[in-house]
Design an enzyme around this catalytic site. Structure first.
Site: not given
Ligand code: IMP
Ligand code: MG
Length: 175
Positions: A45, A99-100, A103, A131, A152, A159, A165
């Site tokens: 990402g 990091e992108d 969440d 988020k 989302f 993606d 992407r």
């Molecule tokens: P987490 O483990 O829930 O914090 O998720 C982290 C990963 O989920 C990020 O590095 C993204 O690759 C993916 N992700 C979380 N939210 C989104 C979104 O809204 N769109 C696309 N990818 C997301």
């Molecule tokens: Mg990611």
């Protein structure tokens, strides 16, 4: 705009993305002046973010890439996998993670515990987006591009099942 089977609409323009990235780069250039940080780019990402951000770096630095995954479709699977080895060179170095989006924070929480096994001098996190859910894992994102509501998004590296992407702006899933 349609990606695969879902409708998305414009959320953050390419111009605003460029401003966000420049602001983050300025902060790192200031806070790490005279240091030699070690960047770890979280694939897939963060690839586009990293490409633009690193071009604005004036501090001497090294870069490595790590691929982690936790997502399937528009839902987190809650299961984190790290597919590439953490670079051992980070020992006693100041590490900056690019990091992108953070969440739920599950991916970052897991990755941080892996990194710590390699005894870095410090670890800072730069994330384009966070988020609200991130608070649950008590993760401190040191440099935040933009806080967004719990929707989302795709584009600028992010993606939907590997679609979208390449987009230079951020699009959000239509309700
Ligand atoms: P987490 O483990 O829930 O914090 O998720 C982290 C990963 O989920 C990020 O590095 C993204 O690759 C993916 N992700 C979380 N939210 C989104 C979104 O809204 N769109 C696309 N990818 C997301
Ligand atoms: Mg990611």
């Amino acid at each position: 705009m349609k990606l695969n089977d879902k409708e998305f609409e414009l959320f953050i323009s390419a111009d605003e993305m460029a401003e966000i990235v420049s602001r983050l780069a300025t902060s790192i250039n200031r806070d790490f002046a005279g240091e030699e940080p070690f960047f770890i780019v979280m694939l897939n990402g963060a690839f586009m973010f990293a490409a633009d951000f690193l071009r604005e770096m004036t501090v001497s630095h090294e870069v490595a890439f790590v691929r982690a995954s936790s997502y399937k479709g528009t839902q987190t699977s809650g299961e984190v996998k790290i597919h590439t080895p953490v670079p051992e060179k980070i020992k006693d170095r100041r590490v900056i993670i690019l990091e992108d989006i953070v969440d739920t924070g599950i991916t970052m929480d897991f990755f941080l515990s892996e990194l710590k096994k390699f005894s870095p001098k410090s670890v800072s996190i730069v994330s384009l987006f966070v988020k609200p859910g991130v608070l649950k894992q008590k993760i401190k994102v040191d440099y935040i591009g933009k806080e967004i509501e719990n929707r989302f998004i795709v584009g600028y590296g992010l993606d939907y099942d590997d679609f979208g992407r390449n987009l230079d702006a951020i699009y959000v899933l239509k309700n």
